[in-house]
Design an enzyme around this catalytic site. Sequence first.
Site, PDB file in Angstrom:
ATOM      1  N   SER A 389       0.771  -1.244   0.000  1.00  0.00           N
ATOM      2  CA  SER A 389       0.000   0.000   0.000  1.00  0.00           C
ATOM      3  C   SER A 389       0.801   1.293   0.000  1.00  0.00           C
ATOM      4  O   SER A 389       0.212   2.369  -0.113  1.00  0.00           O
ATOM      5  CB  SER A 389      -0.946   0.009   1.206  1.00  0.00           C
ATOM      6  OG  SER A 389      -1.837  -1.085   1.143  1.00  0.00           O
ATOM      7  N   VAL A 390       2.113   1.246   0.142  1.00  0.00           N
ATOM      8  CA  VAL A 390       2.886   2.496   0.139  1.00  0.00           C
ATOM      9  C   VAL A 390       2.665   3.285  -1.145  1.00  0.00           C
ATOM     10  O   VAL A 390       2.812   4.507  -1.165  1.00  0.00           O
ATOM     11  CB  VAL A 390       4.405   2.253   0.325  1.00  0.00           C
ATOM     12  CG1 VAL A 390       4.733   1.835   1.727  1.00  0.00           C
ATOM     13  CG2 VAL A 390       4.932   1.275  -0.677  1.00  0.00           C
TER      14      VAL A 390
END
Length: 704
Positions: A389-390
């Site tokens: 998810s970064v």
Amino acid sequence: MKNFYNRVSNRNQRSSGPSKSLIPFRLNFLFIIVALLFAALIGQLAYLQIIYGSQLKAEVNSTDTTIETTNVQRGMVYDSNGKVLVGNKSHQAISYTKGVSVLSTDMYKIANRLGKYLTVSTSSLTPRQAIDYYLTDPKRLKAVENKLSGTSGMSTTQKYNKALSYLENDSSFKLTKTQKNAAEIFAKMSGAYSLSTTYIKDSGVSNKEIAEIGEHLSEMPGVKVGTSWSRDYPNGSSIKSIIGTVSSEKTGLPSDQVNELLAQGYSRNDSVGQSYLEQEYESVLRGTKAEKQVEVSGSTITKEAKKYGGQKGDNLQLTINSTFQKQLQSLVHSAESSAGGYSTGTYAIVMNPNTGGIIGMAGVDRNPSTGKITTNALGTINSDIVMGSVVKGAMVSGALMDGVITPSNNTLTDKVINVGGVKKASWFNKSGSASIALNASTALEVSSNSYMMQLAMKEAKFNYVSGSALTMSTSIFDKERGYFNQFGLGVNTGIDLPGESTGLKGSSTYSHIGNALDLSFGNYDAYTTLQVAQYMSTVANGGTRIAPHVVQSIRGTKSDGTLGTVKSTVTPKVLNRIDMTAAQKKLVTEGLYDVVHGTNTYKTGAELASISPGISAKTGTAETYYKGHSTVTLSLASYAPSNDPQVVVALAMPNLSTSDEDNNMKLAKQIYAAYWKTVQSTSTLTNPTKATSSGSAVNTSAAN
């Protein structure tokens, strides 16, 4: 009798007349011929002197006078504070300068004499070199040739090659220990070019060897007692993986670069940078060889004169803080040591988002089968990892640039995405029972997968209906990646180190169209830790993608050998600027701030709220597999302080156990604590205690 004498007398008188007239004529004729020859000779000499005089003089000079070169010390490498990271350690050495037209038999004699006083390693002596040494003795060569048949009519070379082949197949052929020692010396001498210097022994020379050789130098033309240098790492060798290595005199030039380097003036046995910074900055570090003008008569050097003393290589000063680098490497190693599951490594990058300067880069690899951990700082630039998810900050930014959402219209409902019966959902709403309205900032705060997938479908102009097939065009892959690329994800970062990976792209065919949704929330393509750091730096500095670099400046050397004046400084290299308005950027930075400091129950970075000064961040968790085992890959991209970004921290921890899901935040807290203690004092900050979500947006406006 009287008449007889009269007749003889008369005959002599008749013959004497013509003789007197012929002799002067012949002499005069000879004198004329000699005079003409002298005139021709003088004319030819005058012709040569006037027409070709300068050319012939130059040829004579170039034949009799030439240049001998010797190596100098390489430049050193310093950290950001001027501490020596890579220096040069001197060694007593024995060298040999090969004269002009030196015969093999001459070198054979010198090698045997030198071998009496000097012991060298013979581990690299090849069978061919041993035989060449043996056959250089004319008596031995003759003895071997006498054993050969069918050599009648052969040339000298053909006979030698046959003798060589004979000994190669003679199992009884073996040199004594003394002969091997001399053979190794002979091989090194033979490998040198005329008037080039090679080391016979470049380290470990004893005082006794120095003394004995010094006493007999006159018996060994070309042999000298001198100094050699090797790379030294006074603050530990962990930095070596970033700095790179230098070839030894023994290994010489890399085989794949020989011709190129020879054209640049190198000798085959020169040391040369062969990886990373040592290779990238070879032209700076190598220095300029010393030159000595020598006059040669036959094969003997008759006169030597120093022409140029040489110039030590210039020094590199890095952006890396060596004290912090050690701490960072230790923290990464400790984090990996405590990891469970099938963890394969831990990697971290700390950099200045405004300049691109790398402050620390650390990494370790781990063999899950044995548990062995090895240092690999370069894993930060060449290990491709599915980060999770970064990347969502880049996804939201891309949607804003694409116009599918706007700063005033960006609310979507988090729900299960069902395409053809395949269901995908956010971690906090897996069943879809909750109907949660999210704007872009909140979607980042709670890390909504559903929100990102809906953005991807909007970018593809696909009208989503739950349960229907996903009939998007494959062009969506290029669109998503195009926006990611602008931030540095999936492309070269431009770092001044060779060998960086550009990441790995998943298949973009229609059969993989469903993976376009996975791509939107970071669960498909793979990136390096450095790419994640560059991406977050681009967000932090207001939208300018800057090439990372580890070299801060090139500096000379003072007369006392210490770090000298700055000759050139590495300025930030802008690769591209993100075409977003201040309002669009603020929407993203507010979301990253809220990941840590927001009020939503599902915010993912609550554990980071204790870090001071306050940070903005995006956590990442990717569902991964290692050899059939279910694992998670944790990542984190962050910057601090939120109101005035000074530092970016990015890290990745692939293939952890599902019970280790907060390891990334634990490591991040330790890294920030070390940074503020070692690298930069919080007293240098305008407002070190206050964290706001709008600070980076102010920075954004300035960038525009």
